[in-house]
Design an enzyme around this catalytic site. Sequence first.
Site, PDB file in Angstrom:
ATOM      1  CG  HIS B 263      -4.407  -6.334  -1.644  1.00 27.13           C
ATOM      2  ND1 HIS B 263      -5.411  -5.551  -1.134  1.00 27.13           N
ATOM      3  CD2 HIS B 263      -3.322  -5.531  -1.717  1.00 27.13           C
ATOM      4  CE1 HIS B 263      -4.952  -4.326  -0.905  1.00 27.13           C
ATOM      5  NE2 HIS B 263      -3.678  -4.292  -1.256  1.00 27.13           N
ATOM      6  CD  GLU B 264       0.321  -6.816  -2.615  1.00 29.63           C
ATOM      7  OE1 GLU B 264       0.683  -5.971  -3.453  1.00 29.63           O
ATOM      8  OE2 GLU B 264       0.018  -6.515  -1.431  1.00 29.63           O
ATOM      9  CG  HIS B 267      -1.775  -3.106  -5.667  1.00 29.28           C
ATOM     10  ND1 HIS B 267      -2.253  -1.819  -5.673  1.00 29.28           N
ATOM     11  CD2 HIS B 267      -1.830  -3.527  -4.370  1.00 29.28           C
ATOM     12  CE1 HIS B 267      -2.591  -1.467  -4.428  1.00 29.28           C
ATOM     13  NE2 HIS B 267      -2.351  -2.488  -3.620  1.00 29.28           N
ATOM     14  CD  GLU B 293      -5.129  -0.464  -0.818  1.00 26.90           C
ATOM     15  OE1 GLU B 293      -4.026  -0.425  -1.395  1.00 26.90           O
ATOM     16  OE2 GLU B 293      -5.381  -1.247   0.120  1.00 26.90           O
TER      17      GLU B 293
END
Lengths: 499, 499
Positions: B263-264, B267, B293
């Site tokens: 997830h990170e 980003h 997101e």
Amino acid sequence: MSDAIAALRAHLAPIHDLNMAAAVLEWDQETYMPDGGAEARARQVTTLRRLAHEQFASDDTATLLDAAERADLDASSTDAALVRVTRRDFTQAVKLPTRLVAEMAEAVSHAKRAWQEARATDTFATFAPHLQRVVDLNIEQAECYDYPEQPYDALLDLYEPGMTTAEVATVFADVRTHLVPLVHDLTAAAASADASVLHRHYAPDAQWRFGLEVAEAFGFDMTRGRQDRSAHPFTTNFAVDDVRLTTRIDPQFFSPGFFGTLHEAGHGMYEQGIDAALSGTRLAAGTSLGVHESQSRLWENLVGRSRPFWNHYWPRAQALFPSLADVELDAFYRALNHVAASPIRVEADEVTYNLHIMLRFEIEQGLIGGTMAVDDLPAIWNDRMESYLGIRPESDANGVLQDIHWSLGAIGYFPTYALGNLMSVQLFNQARTDLGDLDAQIGRGAFGALLEWLRTKVHCYGRTRSAAEILHDATGQTLQAQPWLDYIRQKYGALYGIA
Amino acid sequence: MSDAIAALRAHLAPIHDLNMAAAVLEWDQETYMPDGGAEARARQVTTLRRLAHEQFASDDTATLLDAAERADLDASSTDAALVRVTRRDFTQAVKLPTRLVAEMAEAVSHAKRAWQEARATDTFATFAPHLQRVVDLNIEQAECYDYPEQPYDALLDLYEPGMTTAEVATVFADVRTHLVPLVHDLTAAAASADASVLHRHYAPDAQWRFGLEVAEAFGFDMTRGRQDRSAHPFTTNFAVDDVRLTTRIDPQFFSPGFFGTLHEAGHGMYEQGIDAALSGTRLAAGTSLGVHESQSRLWENLVGRSRPFWNHYWPRAQALFPSLADVELDAFYRALNHVAASPIRVEADEVTYNLHIMLRFEIEQGLIGGTMAVDDLPAIWNDRMESYLGIRPESDANGVLQDIHWSLGAIGYFPTYALGNLMSVQLFNQARTDLGDLDAQIGRGAFGALLEWLRTKVHCYGRTRSAAEILHDATGQTLQAQPWLDYIRQKYGALYGIA
């Protein structure tokens, strides 16, 4: 607190924040920053330092400082110290023309690259013109300040406030006179000794753990500090309650990691020991580089390389490092205190180290005083190495080019290393007198009384007292060579059977 | 570049440096800072942010911006985008009275502590007056800005520039209508499934390595970024070439560490993919939280929880984790995509997650619109949880008090999570169309074409294009619920045998 002091403090606080923020960015740069971050980081640090300088070297500061100096202050108060130290820093900040600061920054940025190339290719000529430029700018800088006798005084004063060239020269001459023959005898006596046990495999994790265990036992407070890895160990702080050590670990060499940690922890405990009341101000820092180095060397050498220390920690070391299973404590202790003439300062033992510094001090004086030419430095360097240590470096890379300091523009910095060594013994001797059984305490791993003594006598004052004041109040003495010489003679005479 | 643009850029550069420096200090605070550093750090960050704000919300900026707006610029140029975005930010910065900013900071500092206590003791009443204050100040803040229809528009616009409450409400209503019955069916069908395999022992080092291996395979560039540990994972950046991820590892739970890293990294790749020409300016950031997101969720869910991905990585997972030795890929894949109604948003699966967001969006609208009272929130929360997810939280701590956002003063932030989920599917579908055999590529661990597609269509623009422009240019569509609903129906219908 008077209104004038309150106004001065309010003005200085955000300037301090900017400098502390720059320190965080510089710490990250040496510890965690990915390569890609370098360009933006240089810009960010420059911006922070520039804003801090602009706000500090401003008419606002001048006005507030004038008003604060007119306030009726007890000369021994923290407020008075703040005004005194701020005046000192302000004078230094405004006396330097912006043009000169910019020229130095420019010169250093070229000099650092040139030095790296010169060292890598062993060509002093590549660095020489840059060193000349650094010397010229340092002379120009010195002339911007007042100094008692000679321009080098002004440079020395940047790192060791209040100390003069003449004082250092006198003490260093004393050291050199007695040390050169002593080193000759000791290196001869130690020639057959074997320190190869230090070059076995020492698991990095165990090295890390052992170093931190000892640092915490010394009293480094991990709730107000931490340790990380970096290529070149250093200590920095962002507050009295946030002190960062770094270390580097060599899996095949015990000394750099372990003694590096103890050394940096010594610096770190000094910063952590500064009176909380000074926190957030420019008083919350070590009073001089010499005093700072006295703290790191005291813990690294006088404690960490002592026999009582190893009597206590030997079982732990053997438990942590399988490489030590077949080693006797006595042999290990001798290896840790092996004396040898080596061309490299940062690898020097505690006996020969000061001679490396003398050499640099003499050259710096010669360069700033105009009695030595840059082009002659390799020959001068090698001749003096031979005269002091009995060796000639096999290359300039391992001789005159070995240190980064001059390429960073820093002239007058080197002497503080030796001053720290001398002061560390003066302070340690006094602690031993005051504490009665210090060796026994160290022998049972009890360092609390020593740390408390240092806190009370040295750390707590931050910059409110000068190095000379701290040394005199703690020991009744001025800076002297004799205690250090006696310490070296006694410890190493015993080790190598020399009277 | 015109003189006016050059002057504006020169003025903005150090302001950007100050904000990036503050980000470094905040990153350190969450990753390495010892507890003792907290007090000084808060002061340092406040100083940096204050200086940045003062220099930005200044007459100088106004003058330079006016001049830049008079320059003859191609509307599609980077310079024009810089002027546009700077005007937007400037307007927001100056419209907020200093008094209100200070009141919000004060309210939030109390609210955060009260929220922590309220959650720890499960007493909503402790937090209620602080939440009321935050709501009141948010309403006041909204009234400082222009907004199309309702005050909530102004708040939403802070996080999702250009998006209106009405647009979000329409799309969310569409999601809710179809999702509630679907969740009912899926949770019933999944009730007998067993995800306990995820709660075995997963060695932290192996988790760390696996996550980073995949993040690097995705294309996160470790020479321009890194990953560290923190209690609450986040991504930040100090430059396009210095992007920092954080993650946390639970030795007894596979999902948080692994999917947190993916997830990170999503980003992070967005930040790393921004055109280098925007570096050092306020254009070098994600264009909205929703688009940000969409990137994290695309890599985490659409890639990382997909069957092709696990077809490729299953052997590696089994090699790294002995706990998986007796597990079949099929069972592991089902566990990773287990659907269950849970009271906690951050633990929700990708099917139910959006309903958690809808609930918060409705409550935020009610609070800002004056149709809901703070004191009624626990009942409203629990009733809607029951109506949407079929469960009632057993406590307010696991209900209305679970999230930190409101205590930080952030209202209008939550919807961006769901917007990101919706956009991620719209973008992924288009990438699949454009790339032809995307699933096959993922199935052989080849992510380069997908990343390149995202770089070209999304990342490179930074803030030069709005979320709506990026979505439309990439997919030809406006924001829609249908693609996401179709994706969920298809994937989970197949998994749980529901038509």
